[in-house]
Design a protein around this motif. Structure first.
Motif, short mmCIF file in Angstrom:
data_model
loop_
_atom_site.label_atom_id
_atom_site.label_comp_id
_atom_site.label_asym_id
_atom_site.label_seq_id
_atom_site.Cartn_x
_atom_site.Cartn_y
_atom_site.Cartn_z
N ILE A 93 9.65 8.21 2.46
CA ILE A 93 8.75 9.35 2.66
C ILE A 93 8.59 9.67 4.13
O ILE A 93 8.57 10.84 4.53
CB ILE A 93 7.38 9.07 2.00
N PHE A 153 -0.85 1.75 -2.03
CA PHE A 153 -0.20 0.92 -3.04
C PHE A 153 0.60 -0.21 -2.40
O PHE A 153 0.66 -1.32 -2.95
CB PHE A 153 0.73 1.77 -3.91
N ALA A 154 1.21 0.05 -1.25
CA ALA A 154 2.00 -0.98 -0.57
C ALA A 154 1.12 -2.15 -0.15
O ALA A 154 1.49 -3.31 -0.32
CB ALA A 154 2.70 -0.38 0.65
N TYR A 180 2.82 8.34 -9.63
CA TYR A 180 4.17 8.82 -9.38
C TYR A 180 4.72 9.63 -10.56
O TYR A 180 5.68 10.40 -10.39
CB TYR A 180 5.08 7.66 -9.01
N TRP A 238 1.12 11.99 0.09
CA TRP A 238 1.81 10.98 -0.72
C TRP A 238 2.18 9.77 0.12
O TRP A 238 2.26 8.65 -0.41
CB TRP A 238 3.06 11.58 -1.36
N LEU A 239 2.36 9.96 1.40
CA LEU A 239 2.59 8.82 2.28
C LEU A 239 1.35 7.95 2.35
O LEU A 239 1.45 6.71 2.30
CB LEU A 239 2.97 9.32 3.68
N PHE A 276 -0.18 3.17 -10.20
CA PHE A 276 1.03 3.70 -9.57
C PHE A 276 1.93 4.44 -10.56
O PHE A 276 2.63 5.38 -10.19
CB PHE A 276 1.79 2.64 -8.77
N THR A 323 1.05 6.07 -0.95
CA THR A 323 2.05 5.01 -1.01
C THR A 323 1.66 3.83 -0.13
O THR A 323 1.88 2.66 -0.51
CB THR A 323 3.43 5.55 -0.61
N LEU A 368 9.90 2.78 -0.37
CA LEU A 368 9.38 4.11 -0.70
C LEU A 368 8.62 4.69 0.49
O LEU A 368 8.75 5.88 0.79
CB LEU A 368 8.47 4.02 -1.93
N THR A 369 7.85 3.85 1.16
CA THR A 369 7.13 4.31 2.36
C THR A 369 8.10 4.80 3.42
O THR A 369 7.91 5.87 4.01
CB THR A 369 6.26 3.17 2.93
N PHE A 391 7.77 -0.74 -2.60
CA PHE A 391 6.82 0.14 -1.92
C PHE A 391 7.13 0.26 -0.43
O PHE A 391 6.89 1.31 0.17
CB PHE A 391 5.39 -0.36 -2.13
N SER A 413 14.90 8.23 -8.42
CA SER A 413 15.21 7.82 -7.05
C SER A 413 16.71 7.79 -6.82
O SER A 413 17.20 8.19 -5.75
CB SER A 413 14.61 6.44 -6.76
#
Length: 243
Positions: free
Chosen positions: A174, A152-153, A90, A145-146, A86, A149, A170-171, A167, A37
């Protein structure tokens, strides 16, 4: 009351006196994610110019991909389903990203340019169509992937504030990347302002991920909370943990 780590919060209860021979897989995998990242955030934001991305791709393949996959399997063996999910997801993402940059994107660009030339387009038009095809493909790649994610969020709301923040960032990253890629011009140039914003958000994400690694490792070594994770699942935190 000592703060429960993500590993302890996820694994099922064990009989007292039964030792665990599996280490802290979450910290191992999260370190790889944080590294990837950071380096990509710096590049996306335009802070650095990775003219030759081979070294970066070596990191995304081994540290972001392979290491996270292995860590995810160890997390699964310890019963930490969320962490395993996760980390393996990833890990696969970074392997896929490496494959896209190393093979898929040049292949898409080459095919689009060849098709444009067959239609009689100039070299400049062919290059523009090739770039546009790559940007559209990257945007489509990120849409599923959105969704992953976001899942997971929502699930992370039962862990701690650091994980939730990661998360959420990350969201957002993306979403910005999808907007930048799918909104690319006909010449295949993504929105520079949106792309740079995504890079800066990704760098903040890297900082949060590195903090998670620092907290998980330090708290585990010291046997007490040195760097708080701000647990959200208080009921699970109150369950006594075996020594």
């Amino acid at each position: 009351m000592a703060e429960v780590s993500l590993r302890d919060a996820q694994r099922p209860p064990r009989p007292a006196g039964t030792p665990s021979h599996i280490g802290h897989a979450t910290a191992v995998g999260a370190a790889g994610f944080a590294w990837c990242s950071l380096i990509l955030g710096l590049h996306t934001a335009g802070v650095i110019d990775a003219a030759d991305g081979t070294i970066v791709l070596a990191g995304t393949f081994f540290y972001g991909g392979v290491v996270q996959l292995v860590a995810g399997f160890f997390a699964l063996a310890s019963g930490a389903t969320f962490a395993a999910s996760f980390l393996t997801a990833y890990g696969a993402f970074w392997l896929g990203y490496t494959a896209i940059e190393f093979w898929a994107a040049p292949h898409i660009a080459g095919a689009a340019a060849a098709a444009a030339k067959v239609d009689g387009a100039s070299a400049e038009v062919a290059a523009a169509q090739a770039g546009h095809a790559v940007m559209q493909s990257l945007g489509l790649f990120l849409i599923p992937w959105l969704v992953v994610t976001l899942v997971f969020a929502v699930a992370s709301l039962g862990t701690n504030a650091v994980i939730v923040s990661a998360f959420a960032l990350l969201t957002l990253t993306i979403v910005l990347l999808v907007v930048a890629y799918l909104g690319a011009s006909s010449a295949g140039v993504p929105s520079e302002s949106v792309l740079h914003t995504a890079g800066y958000v990704e760098m903040v994400l890297a900082a949060v991920a590195f903090y998670l690694v620092l907290a998980e490792l330090t708290n585990d070594l010291r046997g007490r909370t040195v760097f708080p994770l701000f647990a959200l699942n208080r009921e699970r935190q109150a369950v006594p943990q075996p020594a």
